[in-house]
Design an enzyme around this catalytic site. Sequence first.
Site, PDB file in Angstrom:
ATOM      1  N   HIS A 100       0.842  -1.201   0.000  1.00  0.00           N
ATOM      2  CA  HIS A 100       0.000   0.000   0.000  1.00  0.00           C
ATOM      3  C   HIS A 100       0.868   1.238   0.000  1.00  0.00           C
ATOM      4  CE1 HIS A 100       0.557  -1.417   4.168  1.00  0.00           C
ATOM      5  NE2 HIS A 100       0.576  -0.140   4.533  1.00  0.00           N
ATOM      6  N   HIS A 102       0.908   5.085   1.017  1.00  0.00           N
ATOM      7  CA  HIS A 102       0.252   6.127   1.812  1.00  0.00           C
ATOM      8  C   HIS A 102       0.375   7.464   1.083  1.00  0.00           C
ATOM      9  CE1 HIS A 102       0.060   4.007   5.848  1.00  0.00           C
ATOM     10  NE2 HIS A 102       1.039   3.306   5.322  1.00  0.00           N
TER      11      HIS A 102
HETATM   12  P1  AMP Z   1       1.188   0.288   7.505  1.00  0.00           P
HETATM   13  O1  AMP Z   1       1.559   0.579   8.937  1.00  0.00           O
HETATM   14  O2  AMP Z   1       2.100   0.952   6.497  1.00  0.00           O
HETATM   15  O3  AMP Z   1       1.029  -1.190   7.245  1.00  0.00           O
HETATM   16  O4  AMP Z   1      -0.199   0.980   7.266  1.00  0.00           O
HETATM   17  C1  AMP Z   1      -1.419   0.322   7.400  1.00  0.00           C
HETATM   18  C2  AMP Z   1      -2.471   1.385   7.433  1.00  0.00           C
HETATM   19  O5  AMP Z   1      -3.736   0.764   7.247  1.00  0.00           O
HETATM   20  C3  AMP Z   1      -2.557   2.159   8.737  1.00  0.00           C
HETATM   21  O6  AMP Z   1      -2.326   3.539   8.481  1.00  0.00           O
HETATM   22  C4  AMP Z   1      -3.961   1.877   9.251  1.00  0.00           C
HETATM   23  O7  AMP Z   1      -4.545   2.976   9.885  1.00  0.00           O
HETATM   24  C5  AMP Z   1      -4.681   1.494   7.970  1.00  0.00           C
HETATM   25  N1  AMP Z   1      -5.856   0.644   8.127  1.00  0.00           N
HETATM   26  C6  AMP Z   1      -5.948  -0.493   8.843  1.00  0.00           C
HETATM   27  N2  AMP Z   1      -7.185  -1.020   8.731  1.00  0.00           N
HETATM   28  C7  AMP Z   1      -7.886  -0.184   7.921  1.00  0.00           C
HETATM   29  C8  AMP Z   1      -9.215  -0.176   7.424  1.00  0.00           C
HETATM   30  N3  AMP Z   1     -10.098  -1.143   7.739  1.00  0.00           N
HETATM   31  N4  AMP Z   1      -9.593   0.850   6.617  1.00  0.00           N
HETATM   32  C9  AMP Z   1      -8.731   1.831   6.301  1.00  0.00           C
HETATM   33  N5  AMP Z   1      -7.446   1.868   6.729  1.00  0.00           N
HETATM   34  C10 AMP Z   1      -7.029   0.884   7.536  1.00  0.00           C
END
Ligand code: AMP
Length: 114
Positions: A100, A102
Amino acid sequence: MAATIFSKIIAGEIPADILYDDEQILAFRDIAPQGPTHVLVIPKKEIATVDDVAAEDTELVGAMIRVAAQIARDEGIAEDGYRLVFNCREHGGQEVEHLHLHLIGGRTMSWPPG
Ligand code: AMP
């Protein structure tokens, strides 16, 4: 690769605030935003980390960046600038093992990261 929460969002099994959706890419607002704008751009293909991006994924990852840039323009944050981040594994702070990108903006950010 184990299915993640993002696989469930792609499948429509759990809700998300979706901003962009095509055959290959989905973008939705982060549930815990780190700025006024915080969007996640993900491939529908299950790729665990940046370290797992293959040569055949080059175009896909380029398209993810272009989607993020378009969303930044749509959100009105492109002129002031923003940050694009791929976290990779534990030291990178990656929690969800589905690639993903950001997109964070709408505020000034410091550098280097903590
Ligand atoms: P990372 O720490 O780079 O793996 O980022 C994962 C991101 O996913 C975090 O910023 C979370 O807040 C986000 N996240 C987790 N679950 C969800 C969800 N159901 N909908 C939207 N964002 C999410």
